[in-house]
Scaffold this motif. Structure first.
Motif, PDB file in Angstrom:
ATOM      1  N   VAL A   1       7.074   2.962 -10.880  1.00 12.97           N
ATOM      2  CA  VAL A   1       8.019   1.952 -10.388  1.00 12.97           C
ATOM      3  C   VAL A   1       8.262   2.151  -8.895  1.00 12.97           C
ATOM      4  O   VAL A   1       8.325   1.179  -8.133  1.00 12.97           O
ATOM      5  CB  VAL A   1       9.343   2.010 -11.189  1.00 12.97           C
ATOM      6  CG1 VAL A   1      10.427   1.182 -10.527  1.00 12.97           C
ATOM      7  CG2 VAL A   1       9.111   1.550 -12.621  1.00 12.97           C
ATOM      8  N   LEU A   2       8.372   3.398  -8.464  1.00 11.77           N
ATOM      9  CA  LEU A   2       8.569   3.696  -7.047  1.00 11.77           C
ATOM     10  C   LEU A   2       7.384   3.206  -6.225  1.00 11.77           C
ATOM     11  O   LEU A   2       7.559   2.590  -5.171  1.00 11.77           O
ATOM     12  CB  LEU A   2       8.775   5.200  -6.842  1.00 11.77           C
ATOM     13  CG  LEU A   2       8.912   5.670  -5.393  1.00 11.77           C
ATOM     14  CD1 LEU A   2      10.107   5.008  -4.710  1.00 11.77           C
ATOM     15  CD2 LEU A   2       9.023   7.190  -5.347  1.00 11.77           C
ATOM     16  N   LYS A   3       6.188   3.436  -6.717  1.00 13.70           N
ATOM     17  CA  LYS A   3       4.972   2.974  -6.023  1.00 13.70           C
ATOM     18  C   LYS A   3       4.983   1.452  -5.899  1.00 13.70           C
ATOM     19  O   LYS A   3       4.704   0.896  -4.836  1.00 13.70           O
ATOM     20  CB  LYS A   3       3.731   3.446  -6.781  1.00 13.70           C
ATOM     21  CG  LYS A   3       2.430   3.069  -6.137  1.00 13.70           C
ATOM     22  CD  LYS A   3       1.249   3.551  -6.961  1.00 13.70           C
ATOM     23  CE  LYS A   3      -0.051   3.032  -6.392  1.00 13.70           C
ATOM     24  NZ  LYS A   3      -1.183   3.336  -7.256  1.00 13.70           N
ATOM     25  N   ASP A   4       5.317   0.764  -6.993  1.00 11.46           N
ATOM     26  CA  ASP A   4       5.395  -0.704  -6.972  1.00 11.46           C
ATOM     27  C   ASP A   4       6.459  -1.181  -5.987  1.00 11.46           C
ATOM     28  O   ASP A   4       6.246  -2.143  -5.247  1.00 11.46           O
ATOM     29  CB  ASP A   4       5.714  -1.256  -8.362  1.00 11.46           C
ATOM     30  CG  ASP A   4       4.574  -1.082  -9.346  1.00 11.46           C
ATOM     31  OD1 ASP A   4       3.436  -0.782  -8.910  1.00 11.46           O
ATOM     32  OD2 ASP A   4       4.815  -1.242 -10.555  1.00 11.46           O
ATOM     33  N   HIS A   5       7.605  -0.509  -5.978  1.00 11.99           N
ATOM     34  CA  HIS A   5       8.695  -0.882  -5.072  1.00 11.99           C
ATOM     35  C   HIS A   5       8.262  -0.741  -3.617  1.00 11.99           C
ATOM     36  O   HIS A   5       8.519  -1.630  -2.800  1.00 11.99           O
ATOM     37  CB  HIS A   5       9.929  -0.026  -5.349  1.00 11.99           C
ATOM     38  CG  HIS A   5      11.035  -0.232  -4.372  1.00 11.99           C
ATOM     39  ND1 HIS A   5      11.806  -1.370  -4.351  1.00 11.99           N
ATOM     40  CD2 HIS A   5      11.483   0.547  -3.354  1.00 11.99           C
ATOM     41  CE1 HIS A   5      12.682  -1.285  -3.369  1.00 11.99           C
ATOM     42  NE2 HIS A   5      12.503  -0.127  -2.753  1.00 11.99           N
ATOM     43  N   LYS A   6       7.607   0.372  -3.300  1.00  9.15           N
ATOM     44  CA  LYS A   6       7.138   0.587  -1.924  1.00  9.15           C
ATOM     45  C   LYS A   6       6.143  -0.488  -1.516  1.00  9.15           C
ATOM     46  O   LYS A   6       6.179  -0.974  -0.384  1.00  9.15           O
ATOM     47  CB  LYS A   6       6.516   1.974  -1.791  1.00  9.15           C
ATOM     48  CG  LYS A   6       7.543   3.088  -1.762  1.00  9.15           C
ATOM     49  CD  LYS A   6       6.886   4.445  -1.609  1.00  9.15           C
ATOM     50  CE  LYS A   6       7.923   5.549  -1.530  1.00  9.15           C
ATOM     51  NZ  LYS A   6       7.314   6.877  -1.369  1.00  9.15           N
ATOM     52  N   GLN A   7       5.272  -0.898  -2.451  1.00  9.97           N
ATOM     53  CA  GLN A   7       4.295  -1.954  -2.144  1.00  9.97           C
ATOM     54  C   GLN A   7       5.009  -3.283  -1.903  1.00  9.97           C
ATOM     55  O   GLN A   7       4.658  -4.020  -0.987  1.00  9.97           O
ATOM     56  CB  GLN A   7       3.265  -2.090  -3.274  1.00  9.97           C
ATOM     57  CG  GLN A   7       2.163  -3.079  -2.973  1.00  9.97           C
ATOM     58  CD  GLN A   7       1.360  -2.707  -1.739  1.00  9.97           C
ATOM     59  OE1 GLN A   7       0.941  -1.577  -1.570  1.00  9.97           O
ATOM     60  NE2 GLN A   7       1.144  -3.681  -0.859  1.00  9.97           N
ATOM     61  N   GLN A   8       6.013  -3.579  -2.718  1.00 11.52           N
ATOM     62  CA  GLN A   8       6.780  -4.812  -2.527  1.00 11.52           C
ATOM     63  C   GLN A   8       7.485  -4.810  -1.179  1.00 11.52           C
ATOM     64  O   GLN A   8       7.537  -5.847  -0.508  1.00 11.52           O
ATOM     65  CB  GLN A   8       7.807  -4.984  -3.650  1.00 11.52           C
ATOM     66  CG  GLN A   8       7.204  -5.346  -4.976  1.00 11.52           C
ATOM     67  CD  GLN A   8       8.233  -5.358  -6.093  1.00 11.52           C
ATOM     68  OE1 GLN A   8       9.399  -5.050  -5.904  1.00 11.52           O
ATOM     69  NE2 GLN A   8       7.794  -5.714  -7.293  1.00 11.52           N
ATOM     70  N   GLN A   9       7.997  -3.659  -0.761  1.00 16.93           N
ATOM     71  CA  GLN A   9       8.654  -3.559   0.542  1.00 16.93           C
ATOM     72  C   GLN A   9       7.651  -3.825   1.665  1.00 16.93           C
ATOM     73  O   GLN A   9       7.951  -4.531   2.615  1.00 16.93           O
ATOM     74  CB  GLN A   9       9.289  -2.181   0.733  1.00 16.93           C
ATOM     75  CG  GLN A   9      10.490  -1.925  -0.149  1.00 16.93           C
ATOM     76  CD  GLN A   9      11.604  -2.923   0.081  1.00 16.93           C
ATOM     77  OE1 GLN A   9      11.814  -3.808  -0.725  1.00 16.93           O
ATOM     78  NE2 GLN A   9      12.307  -2.794   1.160  1.00 16.93           N
TER      79      GLN A   9
ATOM     80  N   VAL B   1       7.745 -11.036   6.819  1.00 12.17           N
ATOM     81  CA  VAL B   1       8.677 -11.161   7.938  1.00 12.17           C
ATOM     82  C   VAL B   1       7.902 -11.126   9.244  1.00 12.17           C
ATOM     83  O   VAL B   1       8.124 -11.951  10.130  1.00 12.17           O
ATOM     84  CB  VAL B   1       9.749 -10.044   7.899  1.00 12.17           C
ATOM     85  CG1 VAL B   1      10.551 -10.000   9.185  1.00 12.17           C
ATOM     86  CG2 VAL B   1      10.670 -10.254   6.705  1.00 12.17           C
ATOM     87  N   ASN B   2       6.961 -10.180   9.361  1.00 12.67           N
ATOM     88  CA  ASN B   2       6.150 -10.081  10.577  1.00 12.67           C
ATOM     89  C   ASN B   2       5.324 -11.343  10.784  1.00 12.67           C
ATOM     90  O   ASN B   2       5.158 -11.809  11.906  1.00 12.67           O
ATOM     91  CB  ASN B   2       5.235  -8.859  10.528  1.00 12.67           C
ATOM     92  CG  ASN B   2       6.000  -7.562  10.659  1.00 12.67           C
ATOM     93  OD1 ASN B   2       7.128  -7.541  11.136  1.00 12.67           O
ATOM     94  ND2 ASN B   2       5.396  -6.478  10.218  1.00 12.67           N
ATOM     95  N   LYS B   3       4.800 -11.900   9.711  1.00  9.59           N
ATOM     96  CA  LYS B   3       3.999 -13.120   9.797  1.00  9.59           C
ATOM     97  C   LYS B   3       4.845 -14.260  10.359  1.00  9.59           C
ATOM     98  O   LYS B   3       4.383 -15.043  11.194  1.00  9.59           O
ATOM     99  CB  LYS B   3       3.462 -13.483   8.406  1.00  9.59           C
ATOM    100  CG  LYS B   3       2.380 -14.500   8.390  1.00  9.59           C
ATOM    101  CD  LYS B   3       1.852 -14.671   6.976  1.00  9.59           C
ATOM    102  CE  LYS B   3       0.655 -15.563   6.933  1.00  9.59           C
ATOM    103  NZ  LYS B   3       0.137 -15.708   5.572  1.00  9.59           N
ATOM    104  N   MET B   4       6.100 -14.345   9.912  1.00 15.28           N
ATOM    105  CA  MET B   4       6.993 -15.394  10.390  1.00 15.28           C
ATOM    106  C   MET B   4       7.290 -15.202  11.881  1.00 15.28           C
ATOM    107  O   MET B   4       7.294 -16.154  12.653  1.00 15.28           O
ATOM    108  CB  MET B   4       8.295 -15.392   9.585  1.00 15.28           C
ATOM    109  CG  MET B   4       9.109 -16.648   9.754  1.00 15.28           C
ATOM    110  SD  MET B   4      10.497 -16.697   8.644  1.00 15.28           S
ATOM    111  CE  MET B   4      11.718 -15.895   9.634  1.00 15.28           C
ATOM    112  N   VAL B   5       7.501 -13.948  12.285  1.00 21.84           N
ATOM    113  CA  VAL B   5       7.791 -13.655  13.687  1.00 21.84           C
ATOM    114  C   VAL B   5       6.572 -13.954  14.557  1.00 21.84           C
ATOM    115  O   VAL B   5       6.692 -14.506  15.646  1.00 21.84           O
ATOM    116  CB  VAL B   5       8.226 -12.177  13.851  1.00 21.84           C
ATOM    117  CG1 VAL B   5       8.286 -11.774  15.307  1.00 21.84           C
ATOM    118  CG2 VAL B   5       9.562 -11.947  13.168  1.00 21.84           C
ATOM    119  N   GLU B   6       5.389 -13.622  14.035  1.00 19.00           N
ATOM    120  CA  GLU B   6       4.154 -13.786  14.802  1.00 19.00           C
ATOM    121  C   GLU B   6       3.662 -15.227  14.862  1.00 19.00           C
ATOM    122  O   GLU B   6       2.740 -15.529  15.615  1.00 19.00           O
ATOM    123  CB  GLU B   6       3.056 -12.903  14.214  1.00 19.00           C
ATOM    124  CG  GLU B   6       3.325 -11.422  14.390  1.00 19.00           C
ATOM    125  CD  GLU B   6       2.368 -10.553  13.586  1.00 19.00           C
ATOM    126  OE1 GLU B   6       1.519 -11.106  12.851  1.00 19.00           O
ATOM    127  OE2 GLU B   6       2.494  -9.325  13.673  1.00 19.00           O
TER     128      GLU B   6
END
Length: 143
Positions: free
Chosen positions: A95-103, A110-115
């Motif tokens: 679950v931690l691995k999945d959470h980190k991937q989702q983050q 967010v970066n795509k929107m900024v770029e």
């Protein structure tokens, strides 16, 4: 008792889990022909809160022993092992691995929107235009 009297911490009576969420989780796990009494749901909630308290207290002790001020996921995993819940650690790590991937995925969005080079106002205008187009398509489809 006020927050000032308890050092800003909620009392044990104030700690709980959302009943609707727990009810939904229980219903998803039970066969369709089985129901769960409200008293049973409340007991499950109390057990979950106690389990969370136990794990977080143990993780806090581990954290203090390591002279850390923030409980990290690794502290939770160590606490589970110390308390004899080794069978949970594999699932928790997954679950931690999945959470980190989702983050990471969320950060990319967010970066795509900024770029993209458009201001927030321009993006909002584009969104409103798309909504207007969608509403118009929906109206014409209903006629």
């Amino acid at each position: 008792m006020s927050d000032h009297e308890t050092g800003g911490m909620p009392s044990d009576e104030d700690l709980s889990l959302p009943k609707a969420t727990v009810t939904k989780m229980i219903a998803e796990l039970l066969p369709n022909d089985v129901t769960c009494a409200k008293e049973t749901r409340d007991l499950i909630i109390e057990c979950c809160v106690e389990f969370i308290h136990l794990i977080s207290s143990e993780a806090n002790e581990i954290c203090e022993q390591e002279s850390k001020k923030t409980i990290a996921p690794e502290h939770i995993i160590s606490a589970l092992k110390r308390l004899g819940f080794e069978t949970f650690t594999e699932e928790v790590e997954s679950v931690l691995k999945d959470h980190k991937q989702q983050q990471k995925d969320r950060e990319r969005k967010v970066n795509k929107m900024v770029e993209c080079g458009l201001s927030e106002a321009e993006l909002l205008a584009q969104q409103e235009a798309l909504f207007a187009q969608s509403r118009e398509k929906f109206r014409t489809a209903q006629q």
